[in-house]
Design an enzyme around this catalytic site. Sequence first.
Site, mmCIF file in Angstrom:
data_model
loop_
_atom_site.group_PDB
_atom_site.id
_atom_site.type_symbol
_atom_site.label_atom_id
_atom_site.label_comp_id
_atom_site.label_asym_id
_atom_site.label_seq_id
_atom_site.Cartn_x
_atom_site.Cartn_y
_atom_site.Cartn_z
ATOM 1 N N ASP A 12 -32.789 -5.055 -2.107
ATOM 2 C CA ASP A 12 -31.109 -5.202 -2.369
ATOM 3 C C ASP A 12 -31.084 -6.540 -3.372
ATOM 4 O O ASP A 12 -31.519 -7.702 -2.402
ATOM 5 C CB ASP A 12 -30.161 -5.156 -1.555
ATOM 6 C CG ASP A 12 -28.829 -5.196 -1.934
ATOM 7 O OD1 ASP A 12 -28.057 -4.279 -1.580
ATOM 8 O OD2 ASP A 12 -28.474 -6.393 -2.241
ATOM 9 N N ASP A 108 -27.699 -2.528 -7.765
ATOM 10 C CA ASP A 108 -28.673 -3.627 -7.171
ATOM 11 C C ASP A 108 -29.565 -3.219 -6.069
ATOM 12 O O ASP A 108 -30.035 -3.896 -5.334
ATOM 13 C CB ASP A 108 -27.823 -5.002 -6.911
ATOM 14 C CG ASP A 108 -27.205 -4.828 -5.714
ATOM 15 O OD1 ASP A 108 -26.869 -3.882 -5.000
ATOM 16 O OD2 ASP A 108 -27.230 -6.066 -5.014
ATOM 17 N N GLU A 109 -29.635 -1.898 -6.141
ATOM 18 C CA GLU A 109 -30.382 -1.472 -4.542
ATOM 19 C C GLU A 109 -31.490 -0.416 -5.130
ATOM 20 O O GLU A 109 -31.067 0.508 -6.009
ATOM 21 C CB GLU A 109 -29.658 -0.772 -3.648
ATOM 22 C CG GLU A 109 -28.913 -1.925 -2.994
ATOM 23 C CD GLU A 109 -27.676 -1.198 -2.196
ATOM 24 O OE1 GLU A 109 -28.246 0.043 -1.249
ATOM 25 O OE2 GLU A 109 -26.547 -1.335 -2.321
HETATM 26 P P1 TTP Z 1 -23.922 -5.829 -2.890
HETATM 27 O O1 TTP Z 1 -25.463 -5.619 -2.684
HETATM 28 O O2 TTP Z 1 -23.026 -5.198 -1.794
HETATM 29 O O3 TTP Z 1 -23.619 -7.393 -2.701
HETATM 30 P P2 TTP Z 1 -24.021 -8.710 -3.477
HETATM 31 O O4 TTP Z 1 -25.367 -8.238 -4.092
HETATM 32 O O5 TTP Z 1 -23.169 -9.278 -4.321
HETATM 33 O O6 TTP Z 1 -24.645 -9.592 -2.313
HETATM 34 P P3 TTP Z 1 -25.604 -9.485 -1.169
HETATM 35 O O7 TTP Z 1 -26.545 -10.761 -1.297
HETATM 36 O O8 TTP Z 1 -24.911 -9.352 0.094
HETATM 37 O O9 TTP Z 1 -26.392 -8.188 -1.358
HETATM 38 O O10 TTP Z 1 -23.061 -5.544 -4.084
HETATM 39 C C1 TTP Z 1 -23.727 -5.414 -5.264
HETATM 40 C C2 TTP Z 1 -23.116 -5.662 -6.405
HETATM 41 O O11 TTP Z 1 -21.879 -4.557 -6.511
HETATM 42 C C3 TTP Z 1 -22.034 -7.014 -6.216
HETATM 43 O O12 TTP Z 1 -22.868 -8.184 -6.647
HETATM 44 C C4 TTP Z 1 -20.896 -6.730 -6.892
HETATM 45 C C5 TTP Z 1 -20.682 -5.161 -6.851
HETATM 46 N N1 TTP Z 1 -19.563 -4.917 -5.933
HETATM 47 C C6 TTP Z 1 -18.749 -4.782 -6.322
HETATM 48 O O13 TTP Z 1 -17.978 -4.804 -7.536
HETATM 49 N N2 TTP Z 1 -17.329 -4.486 -5.148
HETATM 50 C C7 TTP Z 1 -17.929 -4.542 -4.043
HETATM 51 O O14 TTP Z 1 -16.916 -4.277 -2.999
HETATM 52 C C8 TTP Z 1 -19.069 -4.649 -3.554
HETATM 53 C C9 TTP Z 1 -19.472 -4.619 -2.108
HETATM 54 C C10 TTP Z 1 -20.053 -4.784 -4.540
HETATM 55 MG MG MG Z 2 -26.908 -7.086 -3.295
HETATM 56 MG MG MG Z 3 -26.239 -3.519 -3.126
#
Ligand code: TTP
Ligand code: MG
Ligand code: MG
Length: 351
Positions: A12, A108-109
Amino acid sequence: MNLHEKLIALVDMDYFFAQCEELRNPNLKGKPVAVCMLTAPERGAISSANYVARKLGAKVGMPVSAAKHQVNDIVILPVDMPYYVTISSKIMSNLTKLFKRVEIASIDEAYVEITVFNYDEAVKMGNEIKKAVFNASGITCTVGIGQNKLIAKMACDSSKPNGLKVIMPEQSIEFIEKSKLNEIPYIGHKTAERLSTMGCNTVLDAKKLSFEQLAREFGQKKGIFIYNALRGIDERPLQINRVRKEYEKFATLGKKDPYEMVDELAASLFLRLKGTKFQEIGIIIIYDDMAVRTKARTLKFYANDMDTIKTEGKQLLKEILALDDRKIRRIGLKVSKLKQTNFLPLSDYMK
Ligand code: TTP
Ligand code: MG
Ligand code: MG
């Protein structure tokens, strides 16, 4: 542990949208940054915040006004989805190139299946995944490794940012039992609160609940998931994303002019490509007696426009028609030798 154990790695990206913004503007590094879905200038909510902003209290979902109040020098940027998709595609393409079994789970995963002999090997593979992501994009990520998707996700969540955690199968039970209820995916804060009203504040408490009690409270499906998750069980398989090798479209000719038919086929084929580039165009002719003739042409360059499909398609048709005048039943048009521009359609990323 057996020789050759199959484990799952969840990769991720760290603060993905905000990190993409830092990538194109390195001056942002070290400053609090939030990427926001803006409904109007200054109105909207945070989609992603970098860790500097999070330390100061910014959170996903927080309204922009509240974030500005909380972190006065916070940099607010609007979501630029096409840019993040481009970076994500580079990452996912490299992962699928280097590893055989990959499930792209969101923008992103990705889950990656790995085969390892022991803990040290798992750590080595985890670092290779991190390197594959960084080399493709310049983005840092966190990798969690475990016997199934659930453990991999929890291992990942617990070692953010830029982390790597391996939970070997024999460590799974202890790992889960030491976790908080709301750290288990799909349990989250709300379910944890309901479990608390049932007298369960820890994983060990919740394991005393029978499956029937959980199903009564949360419904059959969620009940099963929670019951299993508390025991480190998760049988969801990897859903491997198949990369398309070609697109084709067929239609029955009837009384239509075959050149007109090729034009129509080209138009609908073009719509399905959604920007994917191709280097080869082919035609498939099925005659009334079910005999088939095919012809294809490789272009000097990759193309992604409708006119090329139409022009080449009609040229191929002309060459086939020159061979004989048998009655045609169906015509098919195909493009192949593809180069994916977007690895997935945008909508697939927003699951
Ligand atoms: P995430 O992987 O949940 O968050 P992140 O990558 O920003 O942070 P982390 O380091 O904790 O992984 O989500 C991936 C992307 O998806 C995030 O950058 C933006 C988008 N997103 C939204 O648009 N709305 C949301 O509610 C969430 C959780 C994510
Ligand atoms: Mg992330
Ligand atoms: Mg994610």
